[in-house]
Design a protein around this motif. Sequence first.
Motif, PDB file in Angstrom:
ATOM      1  N   SER A 164       0.806  -1.227   0.000  1.00 40.38           N
ATOM      2  CA  SER A 164       0.000   0.000   0.000  1.00 40.38           C
ATOM      3  C   SER A 164       0.834   1.270   0.000  1.00 40.38           C
ATOM      4  N   ALA A 165       2.080   1.198   0.505  1.00 39.28           N
ATOM      5  CA  ALA A 165       2.933   2.381   0.611  1.00 39.28           C
ATOM      6  C   ALA A 165       4.372   1.911   0.767  1.00 39.28           C
ATOM      7  N   ALA A 166       5.325   2.770   0.396  1.00 43.90           N
ATOM      8  CA  ALA A 166       6.729   2.354   0.451  1.00 43.90           C
ATOM      9  C   ALA A 166       7.625   3.502   0.872  1.00 43.90           C
ATOM     10  N   VAL A 185       4.526   3.533 -11.062  1.00 46.12           N
ATOM     11  CA  VAL A 185       4.303   3.455  -9.612  1.00 46.12           C
ATOM     12  C   VAL A 185       3.220   4.460  -9.222  1.00 46.12           C
ATOM     13  N   THR A 186       2.220   3.997  -8.476  1.00 48.17           N
ATOM     14  CA  THR A 186       1.120   4.885  -8.091  1.00 48.17           C
ATOM     15  C   THR A 186       0.903   4.953  -6.579  1.00 48.17           C
ATOM     16  N   ILE A 187       1.534   4.065  -5.804  1.00 49.51           N
ATOM     17  CA  ILE A 187       1.309   4.076  -4.359  1.00 49.51           C
ATOM     18  C   ILE A 187       2.033   5.262  -3.712  1.00 49.51           C
ATOM     19  N   PRO A 188       1.610   5.687  -2.523  1.00 49.13           N
ATOM     20  CA  PRO A 188       2.334   6.753  -1.821  1.00 49.13           C
ATOM     21  C   PRO A 188       3.779   6.347  -1.525  1.00 49.13           C
ATOM     22  N   PHE A 212       8.737   8.964 -10.687  1.00 45.68           N
ATOM     23  CA  PHE A 212       7.679   8.197 -10.027  1.00 45.68           C
ATOM     24  C   PHE A 212       6.309   8.799 -10.339  1.00 45.68           C
ATOM     25  N   GLY A 213       5.357   7.928 -10.677  1.00 41.06           N
ATOM     26  CA  GLY A 213       4.029   8.396 -11.061  1.00 41.06           C
ATOM     27  C   GLY A 213       3.086   8.629  -9.904  1.00 41.06           C
ATOM     28  N   SER A 214       3.528   8.417  -8.681  1.00 40.93           N
ATOM     29  CA  SER A 214       2.664   8.561  -7.513  1.00 40.93           C
ATOM     30  C   SER A 214       2.181  10.000  -7.344  1.00 40.93           C
ATOM     31  N   LYS A 215       0.893  10.139  -7.008  1.00 40.25           N
ATOM     32  CA  LYS A 215       0.360  11.466  -6.731  1.00 40.25           C
ATOM     33  C   LYS A 215       0.879  11.999  -5.395  1.00 40.25           C
ATOM     34  N   GLU A 216       1.146  11.084  -4.465  1.00 44.87           N
ATOM     35  CA  GLU A 216       1.742  11.486  -3.189  1.00 44.87           C
ATOM     36  C   GLU A 216       3.149  10.915  -3.113  1.00 44.87           C
ATOM     37  N   LYS A 217       4.131  11.764  -3.146  1.00 44.25           N
ATOM     38  CA  LYS A 217       5.520  11.336  -2.998  1.00 44.25           C
ATOM     39  C   LYS A 217       6.289  12.445  -2.300  1.00 44.25           C
ATOM     40  N   ARG A 243       0.267   6.991   8.558  1.00 48.78           N
ATOM     41  CA  ARG A 243      -0.808   7.602   7.757  1.00 48.78           C
ATOM     42  C   ARG A 243      -1.401   6.615   6.757  1.00 48.78           C
ATOM     43  N   HIS A 244      -0.585   5.695   6.259  1.00 47.29           N
ATOM     44  CA  HIS A 244      -1.032   4.886   5.120  1.00 47.29           C
ATOM     45  C   HIS A 244      -1.289   3.419   5.429  1.00 47.29           C
ATOM     46  N   LEU A 245      -0.880   2.951   6.598  1.00 49.41           N
ATOM     47  CA  LEU A 245      -1.099   1.550   6.938  1.00 49.41           C
ATOM     48  C   LEU A 245      -2.087   1.383   8.098  1.00 49.41           C
TER      49      LEU A 245
END
Length: 246
Positions: A164-166, A185-188, A212-217, A243-245
């Motif tokens: 879900s996040a990395a 990549v789309t995950i945060p 990176f294609g993530s909207k949140e990075k 926040r993400h898990l």
Amino acid sequence: MHFTSEQHLDDGVLEREFTLGEIPGILWTPGSASASAPAPLILLSPPPLGLRKVYPRLAARAVHSAAHGYAAATIELPGSGDRPRWPAAEQAVADLRRAMGAGEPVGDEIIDALILPLVERAVPEWQAALDALLSLPEIGGPVGYSGGVISIGTRLAVVEPRISAAVLFAGSFIPRAMFEEARRVTIPLHVLLQWDDEGNDRQAALDLFDAFGSKEKTLNANMGGHTGVPQFAGDAAGQFFNRHLR
């Protein structure tokens, strides 16, 4: 998955070594005071130096994660530690050291030979480990990924929907092929970069972050060498997972 040993660490954290086929690994689960069953999971990807050599750092990160209610797990990378030697990888490392020792630029051919086969082998192993870990009753989702060779994390972020996040560490050479994968990549993402890392191509790390294609990075860049990540940067990574898990 076969557990081979166990011990209790600080705050009641249970550490269990395991094997998955020929792959050694370690699982840490929270003590009862911090546990929420089933616990979310953070995959701690090590550098290719052998688990025994980097164990203190991994265990410290795992204990810190467990204090916030996370399980954490790591596996030995192909060709590292006690796993069978990998002649092609050893040759790539020798070529890298020769080029750097001679003050020559590290070319794409060396980087590709060093990193791409490792990605091809390591990613399916991480997915197999994830299958086994999520089958345990004390572990659930969501799943985060933290650390290691940034190209492995990039590939996993593309192909593994259970992550879900990395948190990625920009401290290894990056093949050109990974830039195209990064766009998928789309995950945060939370990326750590040591500005003065003598073994890292800073501009390549910045370019990968941009790709990176993530909207949140988020890019967290700090002065210092490869192993000098400040405590507050690690704390920020922990807050990112909270926040993400959760």
